[in-house]
Scaffold this motif. Structure first.
Motif, mmCIF file in Angstrom:
data_model
loop_
_atom_site.group_PDB
_atom_site.id
_atom_site.type_symbol
_atom_site.label_atom_id
_atom_site.label_comp_id
_atom_site.label_asym_id
_atom_site.label_seq_id
_atom_site.Cartn_x
_atom_site.Cartn_y
_atom_site.Cartn_z
ATOM 1 N N TYR A 1 22.948 -109.339 -65.573
ATOM 2 C CA TYR A 1 23.926 -109.816 -64.593
ATOM 3 C C TYR A 1 23.598 -111.256 -64.215
ATOM 4 O O TYR A 1 22.439 -111.597 -63.950
ATOM 5 C CB TYR A 1 23.906 -108.930 -63.336
ATOM 6 N N ILE A 2 24.615 -112.082 -64.213
ATOM 7 C CA ILE A 2 24.445 -113.485 -63.824
ATOM 8 C C ILE A 2 25.538 -113.856 -62.823
ATOM 9 O O ILE A 2 26.551 -113.158 -62.697
ATOM 10 C CB ILE A 2 24.525 -114.422 -65.049
ATOM 11 N N GLU B 1 33.651 -108.940 -66.490
ATOM 12 C CA GLU B 1 33.729 -109.662 -65.218
ATOM 13 C C GLU B 1 33.780 -108.648 -64.074
ATOM 14 O O GLU B 1 34.635 -107.766 -64.027
ATOM 15 C CB GLU B 1 34.980 -110.545 -65.198
ATOM 16 N N LYS B 2 32.843 -108.785 -63.152
ATOM 17 C CA LYS B 2 32.783 -107.960 -61.953
ATOM 18 C C LYS B 2 33.080 -108.831 -60.733
ATOM 19 O O LYS B 2 32.895 -110.050 -60.778
ATOM 20 C CB LYS B 2 31.390 -107.323 -61.805
ATOM 21 N N PRO B 3 33.529 -108.240 -59.615
ATOM 22 C CA PRO B 3 33.793 -109.055 -58.413
ATOM 23 C C PRO B 3 32.553 -109.769 -57.888
ATOM 24 O O PRO B 3 32.659 -110.848 -57.313
ATOM 25 C CB PRO B 3 34.292 -108.006 -57.398
ATOM 26 N N TRP B 4 31.399 -109.196 -58.103
ATOM 27 C CA TRP B 4 30.162 -109.736 -57.535
ATOM 28 C C TRP B 4 29.297 -110.487 -58.547
ATOM 29 O O TRP B 4 28.338 -111.152 -58.171
ATOM 30 C CB TRP B 4 29.334 -108.595 -56.937
ATOM 31 N N TRP C 1 25.041 -109.340 -51.371
ATOM 32 C CA TRP C 1 26.479 -109.508 -51.597
ATOM 33 C C TRP C 1 27.219 -108.302 -51.028
ATOM 34 O O TRP C 1 26.733 -107.168 -51.089
ATOM 35 C CB TRP C 1 26.740 -109.631 -53.098
ATOM 36 N N PRO C 2 28.384 -108.500 -50.439
ATOM 37 C CA PRO C 2 29.093 -107.381 -49.796
ATOM 38 C C PRO C 2 29.312 -106.176 -50.700
ATOM 39 O O PRO C 2 29.367 -105.061 -50.235
ATOM 40 C CB PRO C 2 30.435 -108.009 -49.370
ATOM 41 N N ASN C 3 29.433 -106.403 -52.009
ATOM 42 C CA ASN C 3 29.699 -105.289 -52.924
ATOM 43 C C ASN C 3 28.423 -104.805 -53.615
ATOM 44 O O ASN C 3 28.422 -104.457 -54.779
ATOM 45 C CB ASN C 3 30.734 -105.697 -53.984
ATOM 46 N N ALA C 4 27.334 -104.807 -52.860
ATOM 47 C CA ALA C 4 26.066 -104.379 -53.460
ATOM 48 C C ALA C 4 26.101 -102.929 -53.925
ATOM 49 O O ALA C 4 25.495 -102.562 -54.916
ATOM 50 C CB ALA C 4 24.912 -104.566 -52.450
ATOM 51 N N ASP C 5 26.840 -102.076 -53.166
ATOM 52 C CA ASP C 5 26.962 -100.675 -53.588
ATOM 53 C C ASP C 5 27.626 -100.554 -54.939
ATOM 54 O O ASP C 5 27.261 -99.758 -55.781
ATOM 55 C CB ASP C 5 27.758 -99.875 -52.543
ATOM 56 N N GLU C 6 28.645 -101.412 -55.162
ATOM 57 C CA GLU C 6 29.336 -101.400 -56.452
ATOM 58 C C GLU C 6 28.406 -101.849 -57.555
ATOM 59 O O GLU C 6 28.452 -101.353 -58.681
ATOM 60 C CB GLU C 6 30.562 -102.311 -56.387
ATOM 61 N N ALA C 7 27.495 -102.790 -57.225
ATOM 62 C CA ALA C 7 26.555 -103.274 -58.236
ATOM 63 C C ALA C 7 25.632 -102.154 -58.706
ATOM 64 O O ALA C 7 25.379 -101.996 -59.895
ATOM 65 C CB ALA C 7 25.711 -104.426 -57.658
ATOM 66 N N SER C 8 25.126 -101.377 -57.745
ATOM 67 C CA SER C 8 24.256 -100.283 -58.137
ATOM 68 C C SER C 8 24.981 -99.237 -58.948
ATOM 69 O O SER C 8 24.445 -98.638 -59.871
ATOM 70 C CB SER C 8 23.630 -99.643 -56.886
#
Length: 293
Positions: free
Chosen positions: A199-200, A235-238, A281-288
């Motif tokens: 992830y970058i 491409e992810k939002p975060w 980042w606000p979408n940290a849950d989505e990252a995990s």
């Protein structure tokens, strides 16, 4: 249902020849000390051969060239089945008069008894035989059965055993395979595709990082260069997600290979000052959640 149907089928076939008190002597041979000793010797030899097959093939498979390892391991279930068939035939020859009606009567009686008393055990045996000839997986394959993932290290009469990445041994009855999905990573081959996620930040140079991933894969000593290396960009939002798909020369090296790739990519990104997604980042849950895909 399968076991019950088979049992009923044999029971119906054997109705006219089920042994009674009057014809047991015609069905069974006279039991003597000689026949008992021969039976015990047959069981002991069969047990010794089964143990020797497992130990010998495991030892030999680790010493031969890598390309022959899985071939040797895949022969184990068939060799065990051959030993069991010969042992059962020998025991029947010692104690049963081998006439057509006698064998039919004995088979029907045993099938009915096993169908009611040991239906789960018999179901596991039948499922093991079916799976063996369907070729869903073989010895040495890396498979996921239900929630369990690991290398197939033993294929028994009733169960299959997996060695997990944490070095645990999981025993799974064959009848579980009737309803569980089976995911096979290498299907009898030495190589299995390994997917490593990176992830970058959105501001990073994606083309540069993609090139770094290719370089890391092609420079690793574990990579099977005859098979393709692919980089997928999502491409992810975060963040921007990159999936590096490559094959190690031996599927056993899955986690060592992923570690080697991560170290190489991290070092290359540090030299080029590649930015990473910001912590918190606000979408940290989505990252995990994405990292577990």
């Amino acid at each position: 249902m399968t076991v019950m149907a088979v049992s009923l089928h044999f029971w119906l076939l054997a109705q006219e020849t089920v042994p009674t008190a009057e014809n047991l002597e015609a069905l069974f041979k006279e039991v003597t000390w000689r026949s008992l000793l021969q039976a015990l010797l047959t069981v002991a030899i069969a047990y010794g051969l089964l143990t020797a097959i497992q130990s010998f093939t495991t030892a030999i498979s680790e010493k031969v060239p890598r390309r022959f390892r899985l071939v040797i391991k895949q022969s184990v279930p068939f060799l065990k089945a051959l030993v069991l068939l010969v042992a059962i035939a020998r025991l029947l020859h010692l104690f049963v008069n081998p006439t057509g009606s006698n064998l039919l009567a004995l088979t029907g009686t045993i099938a009915v008894a096993l169908g009611f008393a040991f239906k789960d055990y018999v179901s596991s045996i039948i499922a093991g035989i079916v799976t063996l000839f369907e070729g869903s997986f073989r010895m040495g394959d890396r498979v996921r059965i239900g929630d369990h993932y690991g290398e197939v290290v033993n294929y028994g009469l009733r169960e299959v055993r997996l060695r997990t990445p944490s070095d645990d041994t999981v025993t799974i009855p064959h009848n579980t395979l009737w309803n569980e999905p089976i995911s096979n990573a290498n299907s009898g081959q030495l190589e299995a595709q390994i997917v490593t996620d990176f992830y970058i930040a959105h501001a990073a140079n994606v083309e540069l990082v993609s090139d770094l991933l290719y370089q890391a894969a092609y420079s690793s000593r574990y990579t099977q260069l005859k098979l393709p290396v692919t980089v997928i960009i999502l491409e992810k939002p975060w963040a921007t997600q990159l999936k590096l798909k490559a094959y190690p020369m031996d599927a056993r090296d899955e986690f060592i290979y992923k570690t080697d790739l991560v170290l190489r990519v991290k070092q290359a990104c540090a030299r080029h000052h590649v930015p990473y997604p910001q912590v918190g980042w606000p979408n940290a849950d989505e990252a995990s959640g994405a990292s577990s895909e």
